[in-house]
Design a protein around this motif. Sequence first.
Motif, mmCIF file in Angstrom:
data_model
loop_
_atom_site.group_PDB
_atom_site.id
_atom_site.type_symbol
_atom_site.label_atom_id
_atom_site.label_comp_id
_atom_site.label_asym_id
_atom_site.label_seq_id
_atom_site.Cartn_x
_atom_site.Cartn_y
_atom_site.Cartn_z
ATOM 1 N N VAL A 5 35.133 45.234 41.379
ATOM 2 C CA VAL A 5 36.321 45.166 40.544
ATOM 3 C C VAL A 5 35.828 44.695 39.180
ATOM 4 C CG1 VAL A 5 38.541 44.049 40.130
ATOM 5 C CG2 VAL A 5 37.858 44.605 42.477
ATOM 6 N N SER A 7 36.772 43.142 36.183
ATOM 7 C CA SER A 7 37.903 42.360 35.689
ATOM 8 C C SER A 7 38.127 42.553 34.187
ATOM 9 C CB SER A 7 37.730 40.878 36.024
ATOM 10 O OG SER A 7 36.536 40.380 35.478
ATOM 11 N N ASP A 8 37.065 42.871 33.449
ATOM 12 C CA ASP A 8 37.218 43.079 32.010
ATOM 13 C C ASP A 8 37.982 44.360 31.693
ATOM 14 O OD1 ASP A 8 35.005 44.594 32.967
ATOM 15 O OD2 ASP A 8 34.184 44.745 30.936
ATOM 16 N N CYS A 10 40.313 45.659 34.045
ATOM 17 C CA CYS A 10 41.540 45.623 34.843
ATOM 18 C C CYS A 10 42.745 45.242 33.991
ATOM 19 C CB CYS A 10 41.366 44.626 35.987
ATOM 20 S SG CYS A 10 42.818 44.490 37.052
ATOM 21 N N ALA A 12 45.619 44.424 35.527
ATOM 22 C CA ALA A 12 46.422 43.597 36.437
ATOM 23 C C ALA A 12 47.752 44.258 36.798
ATOM 24 C CB ALA A 12 46.631 42.201 35.853
ATOM 25 N N THR A 27 45.745 39.356 45.307
ATOM 26 C CA THR A 27 45.939 39.242 43.872
ATOM 27 C C THR A 27 45.361 37.914 43.436
ATOM 28 O OG1 THR A 27 47.935 40.570 44.010
ATOM 29 C CG2 THR A 27 47.639 39.279 42.006
ATOM 30 N N GLU A 30 45.414 35.628 37.166
ATOM 31 C CA GLU A 30 45.968 36.499 36.124
ATOM 32 C C GLU A 30 46.256 37.906 36.627
ATOM 33 O OE1 GLU A 30 43.718 36.196 32.488
ATOM 34 O OE2 GLU A 30 43.395 34.055 32.811
ATOM 35 N N VAL A 32 44.471 39.894 38.518
ATOM 36 C CA VAL A 32 43.308 40.749 38.779
ATOM 37 C C VAL A 32 43.037 40.757 40.286
ATOM 38 C CG1 VAL A 32 40.832 41.035 38.384
ATOM 39 C CG2 VAL A 32 42.322 40.323 36.503
ATOM 40 N N VAL A 34 41.295 40.850 43.897
ATOM 41 C CA VAL A 34 40.084 40.283 44.471
ATOM 42 C C VAL A 34 39.828 40.998 45.786
ATOM 43 C CG1 VAL A 34 39.064 38.183 45.440
ATOM 44 C CG2 VAL A 34 40.557 38.037 43.444
ATOM 45 N N ALA A 55 38.904 50.532 36.769
ATOM 46 C CA ALA A 55 38.315 49.201 36.892
ATOM 47 C C ALA A 55 37.742 48.932 38.284
ATOM 48 C CB ALA A 55 39.372 48.148 36.562
ATOM 49 N N THR A 121 32.886 40.646 42.262
ATOM 50 C CA THR A 121 33.742 41.040 41.155
ATOM 51 C C THR A 121 33.004 40.866 39.850
ATOM 52 O OG1 THR A 121 34.713 38.850 41.014
ATOM 53 C CG2 THR A 121 35.875 40.470 42.354
#
Length: 122
Positions: A5, A7-8, A10, A12, A27, A30, A32, A34, A55, A121
């Motif tokens: 994943v 995260s940069d 994503c 959300a 979830t 923020e 994102v 997991v 993502a 992640t």
Amino acid sequence: MIELVFSDACTACGDCVTACPSNVFDTGAEGVPVIARQADCQTCFMCELFCQADALFVAPDCTGPTPLDPAAVRQAGLLGQFRRDSGWHEWEGRRANEHWRMDEVFRMARTLPASTPASPTN
């Protein structure tokens, strides 16, 4: 199997969490996602199809985790490839559904350099 994943990238939105038939994601901070239950992943690629932010990365090996170098996955252009080749979202009508070509994508993914053990992640 779901491996990464990013995260940069994503947004959300939660679409991957909702789309996953195996409840693999939780979830996180923020919003994102997991990877909480990786062993439950069916390697169905639904999370990749629904992720318009590209993502996520699902490795083609459904038998177990595949250690991957996240930078190599990104550099190889594999993020979003399943969605593009399936003609989803912004690719609808612009790209033919080339799902049948996934063997080629899987072959490319198998040649990516492995990562050192780290957080799943990135």
